[in-house]
Design an enzyme around this catalytic site. Structure first.
Site, PDB file in Angstrom:
ATOM      1  N   CYS A  30       0.844  -1.193   0.000  1.00 41.73           N
ATOM      2  CA  CYS A  30       0.000   0.000   0.000  1.00 41.73           C
ATOM      3  C   CYS A  30       0.875   1.236   0.000  1.00 41.73           C
ATOM      4  O   CYS A  30       1.968   1.234   0.557  1.00 41.73           O
ATOM      5  CB  CYS A  30      -0.845   0.054   1.270  1.00 41.73           C
ATOM      6  N   TYR A 169      -4.471 -13.639  -5.189  1.00 39.11           N
ATOM      7  CA  TYR A 169      -4.052 -13.206  -3.851  1.00 39.11           C
ATOM      8  C   TYR A 169      -4.869 -13.902  -2.763  1.00 39.11           C
ATOM      9  O   TYR A 169      -6.103 -13.796  -2.742  1.00 39.11           O
ATOM     10  CB  TYR A 169      -4.216 -11.685  -3.791  1.00 39.11           C
ATOM     11  N   HIS A 172      -2.989 -12.097   4.093  1.00 42.80           N
ATOM     12  CA  HIS A 172      -3.318 -11.030   5.043  1.00 42.80           C
ATOM     13  C   HIS A 172      -4.725 -11.124   5.626  1.00 42.80           C
ATOM     14  O   HIS A 172      -5.211 -10.165   6.216  1.00 42.80           O
ATOM     15  CB  HIS A 172      -3.116  -9.648   4.386  1.00 42.80           C
ATOM     16  N   ASP A 265       2.786  -9.923   9.058  1.00 44.08           N
ATOM     17  CA  ASP A 265       3.652  -9.801   7.884  1.00 44.08           C
ATOM     18  C   ASP A 265       4.593  -8.609   8.044  1.00 44.08           C
ATOM     19  O   ASP A 265       5.786  -8.702   7.742  1.00 44.08           O
ATOM     20  CB  ASP A 265       2.767  -9.644   6.638  1.00 44.08           C
TER      21      ASP A 265
END
Ligand code: ADP
Ligand code: SF4
Length: 693
Positions: A30, A169, A172, A265
């Site tokens: 991000c 994906y 997360h 992470d």
């Protein structure tokens, strides 16, 4: 030039039909820019490619209006309207010889859909994880078919926009595909629920769809969280994480593996060392012949060589090390290891995204400023006229101002009152877990020592008279701040009565050279945190480790509340509990007695009293502005005191984060010699098109 030991890092790697020029891989991260600040995002990603990263990825790109996570500013690839933005990004990366990757996502029950108002969807009926009073509905077969088509069409649009790598994906805990995989989120009884084979089914289908759609031109990457650090409640590297990799081993063109959620992470340096994910991800390579990317805040080229040689990963994934130094690969390639600006693991970068604001970085003040201010991390225009500048204070602001002014070619004199460089970071890096914060000082000192046009003086506590006697026309004061001793803080705006009724310390006292807690009276310690960042928790930790009975009191509903935005608040709370610290939330200090403090409930005002022999006040700071005010006073009557420009920067101007101080120092150097009109917006802004009715 390059040390041959590092040659291995510069070998090309094939990713399906495309080839990365080396092993440096900027994983999706991000940047708080996404669809809202597309020119900024393109320039930021292009800069990484210029710095030598072979692959540069976007943040997550939502594939459909039912997959959005506003107010967070990620990317969108809903339809053709998004393509010009994304094309600008791929062109910026390609112009510098990089491959561009896009992380397609449907956020599943992580999508409250505040903007689109679509009903959230997930494998089963579950609350959305944003805390909103909304639930995701269980998807039926038509929804699954829609999802597959949306993902396929998004992949086709990504190829049209010029992307070389397209992601599937499941990481997360933010992706529908991971939600399907997870026993926690998926209690379906059809062929998408139950056994692991069934829960992997949708991932397999989407991987096959994506390869069929774009696999001729694009590498298909699979980002997968192999462990959720939840033990038996979640995916584990020794259990279903392992088995899922085995089931899908050869399907993607590349495995991008990590641990989940984001707080695991992107752990801060306070809680995790370089390479902290290896334990979990190292098995992946044994199950696939496809290249594997892993992360772990690697900043040392030796560690990078080790993980490649040991067969832990093929490509060095990085988000934060590439933010702190977009030119990390180039520096290794050209034998400039000392010039690497190492990430300190503070997660100030993460806070930008969490505030839906463009990214910032403590170490790299140009991060996020590539397009709007035109700042390059390595280049600053040389000054036309070689002038002298005096910088007072050798903390983050002063060191960065001196370094950047020196880089511009100014004649710099840097004076520091203390015996060591670094100001607050010299003190703060001695606190538990913050050693890497010292890199803010170390990198700048390393660069300063290479500049012949910078003179540096320690033990030089300058007065206004000293400064005037030098006759230097340009003066910047970077004199820092001190913690307040009056109790004025975030919630309280007047003095706390009776603070001096017993021993009172501030963080400055506890961090001072020679501080000896044994010299203090025995008895209960209260750390009163009315600031809310790291310092209150750290003071409690230091004193508890020294064997004191400590209670941390804060008016906030959370310990070190602001660290939520940096992702480590829960770990801080846990560490304090494990250190034996008692925690008292929602309590304002109203007064101090001889051996107690008076508290009031933040909500009701209900009074209470807590035993306290030693009080540590962590409330707010006051800028050291005396020097500035003295010099200003001397010129206020119109007297020419021989100073053409007088600046005040960093904590000495207004106390803030280290990132803000470094930025202030850098900006001082960039602005030097410019006429700054305070009525003009100091950066370019992105244009928003008015489309009319
Ligand atoms: P910042 O984060 O803004 O850089 P710091 O508190 O880290 O602020 O650093 C400020 C530095 O300025 C400290 O190291 C302090 O010793 C130094 N300093 C303060 N006043 C003077 C002065 N009059 N002369 C020289 N150095 C000073
Ligand atoms: Fe590293 Fe901190 Fe910069 Fe993030 S803000 S990249 S954690 S130095």
């Amino acid at each position: 030039m390059r040390d041959p030991r590092y040659d291995i890092l510069f070998e090309p790697v094939a990713i399906g039909p495309v080839t990365a020029r080396n092993r440096f891989y900027q994983v999706p991260h991000c940047a708080g820019m996404g669809y809202r600040y597309p020119s900024s995002n393109a320039a930021l990603r292009g800069m990484k490619a210029e710095g030598g990263w072979a692959v540069v990825c976007t943040e997550e790109a939502e594939i459909h209006p039912s997959a959005e996570i506003s107010p967070y500013v990620e990317n969108r690839i809903w339809d053709a309207q998004d393509l010009p933005h994304l094309t600008a990004l791929t062109e910026a990366v390609h112009a510098q010889g990089g491959l561009a990757g896009i992380e397609l996502v449907h956020n599943g029950l992580h999508s409250p859909n505040h903007y689109s108002r679509e009903v959230p969807m997930g494998p089963s009926h579950r609350a959305v994880d944003s805390g909103d009073p909304l639930q995701a509905r269980a998807m039926d077969k038509a929804d699954i078919a829609n999802l597959r088509r949306w993902h396929r069409n998004a992949a086709l649009r990504a190829r049209e926009a010029g992307f070389d790598i397209v992601y599937v994906y499941a990481g997360h805990d933010m992706s529908l595909l991971q939600h399907f995989l997870s026993r926690r989120h998926n209690d379906r009884t059809d062929e998408y629920g139950g056994s692991l084979e069934n829960r992997v089914r949708l991932i397999r289908e989407v991987l096959i769809d994506t390869k069929e759609a774009v696999g001729d031109r694009c590498g298909v990457a699979f980002r997968f969280a192999v462990d959720e650090l939840l033990g038996a409640d979640g995916i584990t590297a020794g259990g279903e994480g392992h088995d899922a990799v085995a089931m899908l081993a050869e399907l993607p063109d590349l495995w991008d593996v990590n641990v989940s959620g984001w707080d695991n992470d992107s752990q801060t340096a306070r809680f995790a060392e370089e390479g902290y994910q290896e334990t979990y991800t190292r098995f992946v390579k044994s199950l696939t012949t496809k290249p594997v990317v892993g992360v772990g805040r690697y900043t040392s080229p030796d560690a990078m060589v080790r993980v490649v040689k040991q067969g832990i990963m093929d490509m060095l994934g990085a988000a934060r090390p590439s933010i702190a130094d977009p030119f990390l690969p180039k520096k290794i390639e050209t034998g400039r290891i000392d010039d690497i600006r190492e990430c300190i693991g503070c997660n100030i970068c993460v806070t930008g995204d969490n505030f839906a604001a463009p990214i910032r970085c403590t170490q790299n003040p140009t991060m996020g400023e590539e397009w709007r201010r035109g700042w390059h991390p390595e280049v600053i225009p040389e000054i036309k006229q070689r002038e002298r500048v005096l910088i007072v204070g050798g903390g983050p602001a002063g060191l960065e101002a001196a370094r950047a002014c020196g880089q511009r070619g100014l004649e710099v004199v840097l004076a520091e009152a203390g015996e060591v460089w670094g100001g607050r970071v010299a003190r703060e890096c001695k606190l538990p877990g913050l050693a890497s914060w010292g890199r803010v000082r170390d990198w700048r000192l390393g660069q300063l020592h290479k500049l012949a046009n910078v003179e540096m003086y320690l033990a030089s506590d300058l007065t206004a008279d000293d400064i005037l006697s030098y006759g230097i026309a340009h003066v910047a004061l970077a004199t820092g701040a001190v913690w307040r001793r009056d109790g004025i803080g975030r919630t309280r705006h007047s003095e706390i009565p009776g603070l001096d009724r017993g021993p009172l310390l501030t963080p400055d006292d506890v961090m001072a050279e020679g501080f000896d807690d044994q010299a203090l009276p025995d008895g209960p310690v209260v750390v009163y945190d009315d600031e809310g960042y790291v310092m209150g928790g750290l003071m409690a930790e230091v004193l508890a480790r020294a064997g004191r009975a400590v209670t941390l009191v804060t008016p906030a509903p959370l310990v070190s509340a602001w660290t939520q935005h940096a992702l480590d608040q829960p770990r801080i709370h846990r560490r304090l509990v494990e250190s034996g610290v008692s925690i008292r939330l929602n309590a304002v200090m109203t007064a101090r007695g001889a051996d107690s403090v008076d508290l009031a409930c933040s909500y009701t005002g209900a009074p209470d009293r807590l035993a306290c022999v030693l009080l540590v006040a962590v409330t707010s700071r006051l800028p050291n502005e005396k020097l500035y005010l003295d010099l200003k006073a001397r010129e206020s009557d119109g007297t020419d005191i021989g100073i053409e420009t007088l600046g005040s920067i960093g904590d000495g101007r207004a106390p803030g984060t280290i990132a803000a101080a470094v930025f202030a120092g850098h900006r001082y150097a960039r602005d030097f010699g410019e006429v700054i009109d305070p009525d003009v917006t100091p950066f370019r802004r992105e244009a928003i098109e008015v489309l009319g009715n």
